[in-house]
Design a protein around this motif. Sequence first.
Motif, PDB file in Angstrom:
ATOM      1  N   ASP A   1       0.880  -1.157  -0.002  1.00  0.00           N
ATOM      2  CA  ASP A   1      -0.019  -0.206   0.031  1.00  0.00           C
ATOM      3  C   ASP A   1       0.824   1.303   0.096  1.00  0.00           C
ATOM      4  OD1 ASP A   1      -1.724   1.962   0.580  1.00  0.00           O
ATOM      5  OD2 ASP A   1      -3.015   1.017   1.679  1.00  0.00           O
ATOM      6  N   ASP A   2       1.257   1.806  -1.409  1.00  0.00           N
ATOM      7  CA  ASP A   2       1.951   2.820  -1.316  1.00  0.00           C
ATOM      8  C   ASP A   2       1.460   4.154  -0.536  1.00  0.00           C
ATOM      9  OD1 ASP A   2       4.173   1.835  -2.391  1.00  0.00           O
ATOM     10  OD2 ASP A   2       3.206   1.784  -4.437  1.00  0.00           O
ATOM     11  N   VAL A   3       0.198   4.318  -0.819  1.00  0.00           N
ATOM     12  CA  VAL A   3      -0.652   5.479  -0.279  1.00  0.00           C
ATOM     13  C   VAL A   3      -0.486   5.613   1.276  1.00  0.00           C
ATOM     14  CG1 VAL A   3      -2.742   6.881   0.002  1.00  0.00           C
ATOM     15  CG2 VAL A   3      -2.409   5.423  -2.100  1.00  0.00           C
ATOM     16  N   LEU A   4      -0.492   4.223   1.948  1.00  0.00           N
ATOM     17  CA  LEU A   4      -0.257   4.393   3.115  1.00  0.00           C
ATOM     18  C   LEU A   4       1.152   4.451   3.576  1.00  0.00           C
ATOM     19  CD1 LEU A   4      -1.020   3.464   6.080  1.00  0.00           C
ATOM     20  CD2 LEU A   4      -0.750   1.057   5.804  1.00  0.00           C
ATOM     21  N   GLY A   5       2.049   4.073   2.789  1.00  0.00           N
ATOM     22  CA  GLY A   5       3.578   4.081   2.904  1.00  0.00           C
ATOM     23  C   GLY A   5       3.726   5.758   3.123  1.00  0.00           C
ATOM     24  N   GLY A   6       3.108   6.462   1.885  1.00  0.00           N
ATOM     25  CA  GLY A   6       3.599   7.822   1.880  1.00  0.00           C
ATOM     26  C   GLY A   6       2.961   8.412   3.134  1.00  0.00           C
ATOM     27  N   ASP A   7       1.798   8.036   3.550  1.00  0.00           N
ATOM     28  CA  ASP A   7       1.147   8.594   4.788  1.00  0.00           C
ATOM     29  C   ASP A   7       2.213   8.519   6.067  1.00  0.00           C
ATOM     30  OD1 ASP A   7      -0.421   9.085   7.212  1.00  0.00           O
ATOM     31  OD2 ASP A   7      -2.206   8.491   5.926  1.00  0.00           O
ATOM     32  N   LEU A   8       2.545   7.057   6.208  1.00  0.00           N
ATOM     33  CA  LEU A   8       3.377   6.929   7.283  1.00  0.00           C
ATOM     34  C   LEU A   8       4.746   8.012   7.300  1.00  0.00           C
ATOM     35  CD1 LEU A   8       3.571   2.639   7.372  1.00  0.00           C
ATOM     36  CD2 LEU A   8       2.643   4.268   8.903  1.00  0.00           C
ATOM     37  N   ALA A   9       5.315   7.886   6.163  1.00  0.00           N
ATOM     38  CA  ALA A   9       6.379   8.842   6.075  1.00  0.00           C
ATOM     39  C   ALA A   9       6.007  10.147   6.403  1.00  0.00           C
ATOM     40  CB  ALA A   9       7.177   8.740   4.659  1.00  0.00           C
ATOM     41  N   ALA A  10       5.252  10.637   5.876  1.00  0.00           N
ATOM     42  CA  ALA A  10       4.878  12.112   6.030  1.00  0.00           C
ATOM     43  C   ALA A  10       4.405  12.452   7.426  1.00  0.00           C
ATOM     44  CB  ALA A  10       3.752  12.596   5.196  1.00  0.00           C
ATOM     45  N   THR A  11       3.505  11.334   8.074  1.00  0.00           N
ATOM     46  CA  THR A  11       2.850  11.524   9.445  1.00  0.00           C
ATOM     47  C   THR A  11       4.160  11.565  10.472  1.00  0.00           C
ATOM     48  OG1 THR A  11       1.066  10.212   8.882  1.00  0.00           O
ATOM     49  CG2 THR A  11       1.848  10.373  11.313  1.00  0.00           C
ATOM     50  N   HIS A  12       5.058  10.619  10.082  1.00  0.00           N
ATOM     51  CA  HIS A  12       6.393  10.825  11.063  1.00  0.00           C
ATOM     52  C   HIS A  12       7.124  11.942  10.749  1.00  0.00           C
ATOM     53  CE1 HIS A  12      10.138   9.332  12.716  1.00  0.00           C
ATOM     54  NE2 HIS A  12      10.748   9.642  11.671  1.00  0.00           N
ATOM     55  N   LEU A  13       7.134  12.560   9.863  1.00  0.00           N
ATOM     56  CA  LEU A  13       7.855  13.983   9.711  1.00  0.00           C
ATOM     57  C   LEU A  13       6.992  14.970  10.408  1.00  0.00           C
ATOM     58  CD1 LEU A  13       9.256  13.675   6.083  1.00  0.00           C
ATOM     59  CD2 LEU A  13      10.818  13.436   8.122  1.00  0.00           C
ATOM     60  N   LEU A  14       5.744  14.945  10.360  1.00  0.00           N
ATOM     61  CA  LEU A  14       4.816  15.998  10.927  1.00  0.00           C
ATOM     62  C   LEU A  14       4.923  15.850  12.593  1.00  0.00           C
ATOM     63  CD1 LEU A  14       1.895  15.154   8.311  1.00  0.00           C
ATOM     64  CD2 LEU A  14       3.080  17.595   8.700  1.00  0.00           C
TER      65      LEU A  14
END
Lengths: 345, 345
Positions: free
Chosen positions: A163-176
């Motif tokens: 799930d690449d959308v989830l992956g992108g979310d995880l990454a950005a959420t972490h940074l946020l």
Amino acid sequence: MSGPGAPSMKDVAARAGVSLGTVSNVLNHPELVSERTRRRVQAAIDALGFVRNESARQLRGGGSRTVAYVVFDAANPFFTDVAAGAQVTADAAGLALFLCNSGEDRERQAAYLDLLEQQRVEGVLITPVDPADPRLAALARRGTPVVLVDRGAGDEHCSVTVDDVLGGDLAATHLLDLGHRRIAFVGGPRDIGQVADRITGAERAIARAGGEPLTVLETEKLNIAEGRRAGERFAGLPATRRPTAAFCANDLLALGLLQQMVHLGLRVPEDVAIVGYDDIEFAAAAAVPLTSVAQPRQRLGRTAAELLLAEARGLAGHTHQHILFAPELVVRASTGLRRVATTVA
Amino acid sequence: MSGPGAPSMKDVAARAGVSLGTVSNVLNHPELVSERTRRRVQAAIDALGFVRNESARQLRGGGSRTVAYVVFDAANPFFTDVAAGAQVTADAAGLALFLCNSGEDRERQAAYLDLLEQQRVEGVLITPVDPADPRLAALARRGTPVVLVDRGAGDEHCSVTVDDVLGGDLAATHLLDLGHRRIAFVGGPRDIGQVADRITGAERAIARAGGEPLTVLETEKLNIAEGRRAGERFAGLPATRRPTAAFCANDLLALGLLQQMVHLGLRVPEDVAIVGYDDIEFAAAAAVPLTSVAQPRQRLGRTAAELLLAEARGLAGHTHQHILFAPELVVRASTGLRRVATTVA
DNA sequence: CTTCTCCGATGAAACGTTTCAAAGAGGTGG
DNA sequence: CCACCTCTTTGAAACGTTTCATCGGAGAAG
């Protein structure tokens, strides 16, 4: 001799003083042949250096016992790890696996697909340049099982994805979560599905948390050199607008970016936090160990090959499956600790 | 349809209302066929979804237009870079390149070679597990051109190699010049030619400069994980006997070693200097940028493929060539500056 | 001694191409 | 009207296997 004058079963038969059919039996049904005859034939085979002609065998009706994995970029360890997974399954099934490198090139991918179809391979695993390529659907429709790896699919084939959308979310959420508000995305071209999805996921997370819109630094390819180039552009941004974190579409870009940051004297993670994608083995060994979104690489390959076999054997009754894995964030030094909120402009 | 019921040229001929021979001509010698007929046949091909059966074509006499590169470890970027070079040459010659991963496994390598010979590929590039394997010589003797890549050869085939003894010498000389007297070699198994040669070169340099005998930390494979394991062993050596520098058989080992050193709190290059081999792209991006012995990877592949083509086409009159490239040392931070001589026990 | 069985070996057919000698069609010149 | 070309198309052979129905011979059973 494997060239023009290679010895054939006929030659073997003549030398052993038996018929053609008997030679074939020695090769394919030795239990039907008497011990004595079998030895004579075997001796002739050894003496002549006979090697079975796979074309003829296949023509007559045998399958090709061959599977191919067409990858996007063989230089990316992510794909060779996926391939290693597929190899396990193929081995167990007695199939040989050929790796074909399209190198992000549509033409080369097309050429490989044509050849593989003509060779009647048992099936094709592919991480396509463009999953919507009508050629892929046509290939499947004509009867060659096709499984998409790491890319979604229509109803034409099975697929195994993360799930690449989830992956992108995880990454950005972490940074946020770490306090970053201005985030860059490094990757491209944007019409590559993985890239698009990871952007979508990151934007979703940003929208949710109320950060500034994603700054997209689009690249032409997904390799280390492009990462370095992106690093130059990144560093060139006016300090007031420069993001404090970068989310890269894969680890190669992240490593290149990281290298360039170090080179230009920007500190990671103090000046720029970096998140990669794939969690290839090199990510952990980087100058600053890389935070990355991990995918079950081997598992991806293994599962894809299993689906392929199921389809190849299931013949008629087969319904396409779409298997979706979840990515996981692996935090390392490149994103460091929580930022003090006030450092954000 | 590519399965059992795939349409054949006969079906195309029937639908177009022409003879089999005419269909073949449309495919292979369109200039011999009238415009009108050609269009009718083409329409039938499209309507039926006809795909030429490569086995039959090859059986009748066409070549396979296919070449394979059997690599030692597809997960090592060194080999994918070599493959990329070979791909360039193959592309230009209109040949398809298949990558086969033996994964340091003799059995799998043997299985691939058997299959490739049966498929009558135009030639085989290979970085063999064991270049003395009689199977290789037999393959060549029976008429399949074989070019050894990155490994020396007898008179049975062409080869393209890089001087590994010189490479080992360069690496060790560099370390000796920096003042190191107790040097470790990390790599294995020792019966792999590259490993043996690099050791030989290092020992030669040490003998010349009068350092202590090489401490060999033998590994089972040449990957990152083994490098980490070697790191543990290295760190476990009594301080009085622990080398001040490590020369690794390849960059994967070096990266693993480096990672473990950092993990265990040993500083690179202050406590341990590290030299890798291959200079893969990741070497420069490492935690401490890696000094490494560079090989002309792409060139290696390109040249090897050229030799292969020359042999495949030269048919009779062909003499085997052995091309030797020189490696170059690339110095980066992992070996740092000159040591003070007195720090050596 | 005849009939049956069983085992091992045989030879021809078939797979889907490509090639090549030959046939057919259509036109030209004598 | 015939002979001769040229341009297309044809049909059969060949490539090297595998399969399968068949055949011959050796024992066993009657």
